[in-house]
Design an enzyme around this catalytic site. Structure first.
Site, PDB file in Angstrom:
ATOM      1  N   TYR A 199       0.804  -1.218   0.000  1.00  0.00           N
ATOM      2  CA  TYR A 199       0.000   0.000   0.000  1.00  0.00           C
ATOM      3  C   TYR A 199       0.839   1.271   0.000  1.00  0.00           C
ATOM      4  O   TYR A 199       2.059   1.225   0.128  1.00  0.00           O
ATOM      5  CB  TYR A 199      -1.047   0.006   1.109  1.00  0.00           C
ATOM      6  CG  TYR A 199      -0.626  -0.058   2.556  1.00  0.00           C
ATOM      7  CD1 TYR A 199       0.653   0.171   2.998  1.00  0.00           C
ATOM      8  CD2 TYR A 199      -1.595  -0.343   3.524  1.00  0.00           C
ATOM      9  CE1 TYR A 199       0.982   0.127   4.340  1.00  0.00           C
ATOM     10  CE2 TYR A 199      -1.284  -0.394   4.867  1.00  0.00           C
ATOM     11  CZ  TYR A 199       0.008  -0.158   5.280  1.00  0.00           C
ATOM     12  OH  TYR A 199       0.312  -0.213   6.610  1.00  0.00           O
ATOM     13  N   GLU A 200       0.173   2.367  -0.209  1.00  0.00           N
ATOM     14  CA  GLU A 200       0.806   3.685  -0.356  1.00  0.00           C
ATOM     15  C   GLU A 200       1.732   3.711  -1.564  1.00  0.00           C
ATOM     16  O   GLU A 200       2.775   4.363  -1.568  1.00  0.00           O
ATOM     17  CB  GLU A 200       1.572   4.056   0.912  1.00  0.00           C
ATOM     18  CG  GLU A 200       1.590   5.547   1.183  1.00  0.00           C
ATOM     19  CD  GLU A 200       0.173   6.093   1.360  1.00  0.00           C
ATOM     20  OE1 GLU A 200      -0.180   7.002   0.603  1.00  0.00           O
ATOM     21  OE2 GLU A 200      -0.568   5.605   2.225  1.00  0.00           O
ATOM     22  N   GLY A 201       1.345   2.999  -2.629  1.00  0.00           N
ATOM     23  CA  GLY A 201       2.176   2.856  -3.817  1.00  0.00           C
ATOM     24  C   GLY A 201       3.053   1.635  -3.668  1.00  0.00           C
ATOM     25  O   GLY A 201       3.934   1.603  -2.807  1.00  0.00           O
TER      26      GLY A 201
END
Length: 598
Positions: free
Chosen positions: A438-440
């Site tokens: 997550y978060e890229g």
């Protein structure tokens, strides 16, 4: 599972000797953040996280957060509501935010140290305040005065939590595919309609309101990321005096059943004509969200450090209790503690060295954020921001990959007992596994590093970084002794990273697929060398302290710092050279097979 103990000596060492907290306290507005005051605050924060937050980590994994179909509500595990109320009452969430909105006005670096302890104590719990921190950053930077005065005080206090709403069923990493609509109204508000997925802490029972930051498209917005706007969409509407009124048109349709961080509700949110308030200008939402995401990516990198440290602590305790086999030199007929076996020692020292390297790089980057915002000299601010931009994908990508590796190694130390849920160490591995996603995803972080960060200032930013590493090599060689040994190993790592960087800069311009093919091994190589650089600095700092009054650190602690740095340099840093071939191989073989051949 061992009780969590905050590594305050390690944190203090990095704050003072690597991140230069004393320098930050000399900046305007940070005079109250002198090191002794900060360390006193962190000691109190450590007690809170150890006593209030860590004990419910295992509870949260077993009970999980639960969605109720009858009213679309979500209840959190036993103890979470009380722990969060105590967290808000203590004011921990507001420490690094401006005093004008009720914060403590401390450097972001101090907030990062607190985040490490909170996340190590309980990663699932920590995500609620961390998401709020990201939203606060975005509104501080891009909200008008009305928005700031209306929403920030109760977000800074923690009375209200916040989320970020990017992903949709058809738009995960491809944010440009967002379809959620925002229809303007005569009163200046918007009506938001659409579905968002993967919304951490999108619904819960720990706070009276949740401030959702939602990406959506206004009518006639251009396609792709250029047509995205950002909106505040609260769970509960407020009146002109800030009092809660009616429930807004946002409903949690379900929560995900996940591998880890089970106490953190990952929600599917349905917006049905919800009242929203635009942040800044139309079609600027993606730029605004990146303000939130930059710091959030640093915090996710910190999750790798924090969960890794929690797993390491469990492994160290177990290795000092478990008897198995007879170590070399032990009396015949007696079993030895497994910590006496060389392979277990290798695992523990590898974890310790990797954690210290990560902590140094992440705290150094956090201090760079403070310099970029608060240093008196404009050029220094610019240079600091460039270094932060370069290191953010490394902190997130390399840091979270290592977090998974360390948690896995901890299970190996436990052996078969590590694979058994009752020992608790498996939870750390399951919790850590989300951070590279997550978060890229870490693949996106690697592409960001080679595609956006290396070309900054025509390659000047990365060249400055390499020059700083080279300066440490020369300083270590001049210091002699074990510092020269560390410096020579660092020089080899630097040579490998320089070769890889030059190859990407040359061949990636010719065909971007060359850069993208080598991006992931390059990011790991970069992290390994960055960690080695700051551990080399740490070894010299520790030696200087040992030769003086110790600055409150014990001789054993300072000696261990030097041993760990030497181990990293001679046994882990050589991995960097082995990655150059993968970086410079080009895209030929990667793209040679047809999809049907896989």
């Amino acid at each position: 599972m061992a009780d969590y103990t905050a590594p305050l000596d390690d944190i203090r060492f990095v704050l003072d000797r690597i991140a230069k907290l004393g320098e930050l306290s000399s900046y305007e507005g940070f005079g109250h953040a002198e090191p002794d005051m900060v360390h006193s605050i962190l000691e109190e924060c450590a007690r809170f996280m150890e006593d209030k937050v860590a004990p419910i980590n295992r509870v949260g994994d077993i009970e999980t957060s639960v969605w109720h179909a009858e009213d679309n509500s979500v209840t959190t595990p036993t103890g979470f509501i009380d722990a969060y109320k105590d967290y808000v009452a203590a004011g921990w969430g507001g420490v690094p935010f401006p005093e004008e909105f009720g914060g403590g006005g401390f450097p972001w670096l101090v907030g990062i140290a607190m985040q490490e302890m909170m996340t190590a104590a309980n990663e699932a719990f920590s995500m609620a305040p961390l998401l709020s921190q990201g939203a606060i950053d975005a509104l501080l930077e891009h909200g008008d005065e009305t928005i700031k005065e209306t929403w920030l005080p109760r977000m800074v206090s923690g009375e209200w939590t916040a989320t970020m709403n990017l992903s949709e069923p058809q738009a995960g990493s491809d944010v440009g595919a967002v379809r959620t609509k925002a229809e303007p109204q005569d009163d200046g508000t918007y009506r938001i309609t659409g579905t968002k997925i993967w919304i951490s802490w999108g619904e819960h029972d720990m706070a009276d309101n949740i401030v959702h930051l939602v990406l959506a498209r206004t009518p006639d917005a251009p396609p792709g990321t250029k047509g995205i706007s950002m909106f505040i969409v609260p769970k509960v509407l407020i009146d002109d005096d800030g009092n809660l009124t009616d429930r807004n048109g946002v409903v949690c349709q379900s929560i995900e059943h996940k591998l880890g961080i089970k106490a953190s509700p990952t929600c599917v949110l349905d917006y049905d004509g919800s009242v929203g308030y635009i942040v800044g200008e139309e079609n600027r939402g993606m730029a605004y969200m990146f303000t939130m995401m930059n710091n959030a990516r640093l915090s996710v990198g910190l999750q790798g450090l924090a969960v890794g440290d929690r797993a390491y602590q469990d492994a160290v305790q177990y290795a000092n209790e478990r008897q198995q086999g007879r170590a070399v030199g032990a009396p015949a007929g007696e079993q030895s503690l497994i910590i006496e076996h060389p392979d277990v020692r290798r695992m523990l020292l590898t974890m310790k060295a990797q954690l210290e390297a990560m902590r140094a790089v992440i705290y150094y980057t956090a201090a760079g954020i403070d310099r970029a915002h608060h240093h008196a000299d404009e050029q220094t601010r610019t240079t600091a921001q460039e270094r932060v931009d370069l290191l953010i994908p490394v902190c997130k990508g390399w840091g979270t990959d290592l977090g998974v590796d360390i948690a896995s190694t901890a299970i190996q130390v436990f052996g078969g007992m590590g694979y058994v849920e009752e020992t608790g160490v498996a939870q750390h591995f399951r919790d850590a596994r989300i951070a590279p996603i997550y978060e890229g995803t870490n693949g996106i972080q690697a592409m960001d590093l080679v595609g956006r960060k290396l070309p900054m200032r025509a390659g000047g930013v990365v060249k400055d970084f390499l020059a700083d590493v080279a300066a440490t090599v020369e300083k270590g060689r001049a210091a002699g002794g074990e510092h020269a040994v560390i410096a020579d190993a660092l020089a080899d790592g630097l040579a490998a990273l320089t070769e890889s960087t030059d190859w990407i800069m040359a061949n990636g311009l010719e065909d971007v697929r060359h850069a993208l093919a080598g991006a992931t091994p390059y990011m790991r190589q970069f992290g390994i060398v960055a960690g080695g650089w700051l551990l080399a600095e740490s070894a010299m700092e520790a030696a200087d302290l040992a030769a003086g009054d110790g600055a409150g650190f014990s001789d054993d602690f300072l000696a261990a710092k030097q041993t760990t740095a030497r181990f990293y340099a001679t046994q882990l840093l050589p991995q960097a050279a082995g990655l150059t071939g993968a970086v410079t191989a080009g895209f030929g073989d990667l793209m040679a097979l047809e999809p049907a051949q896989f």
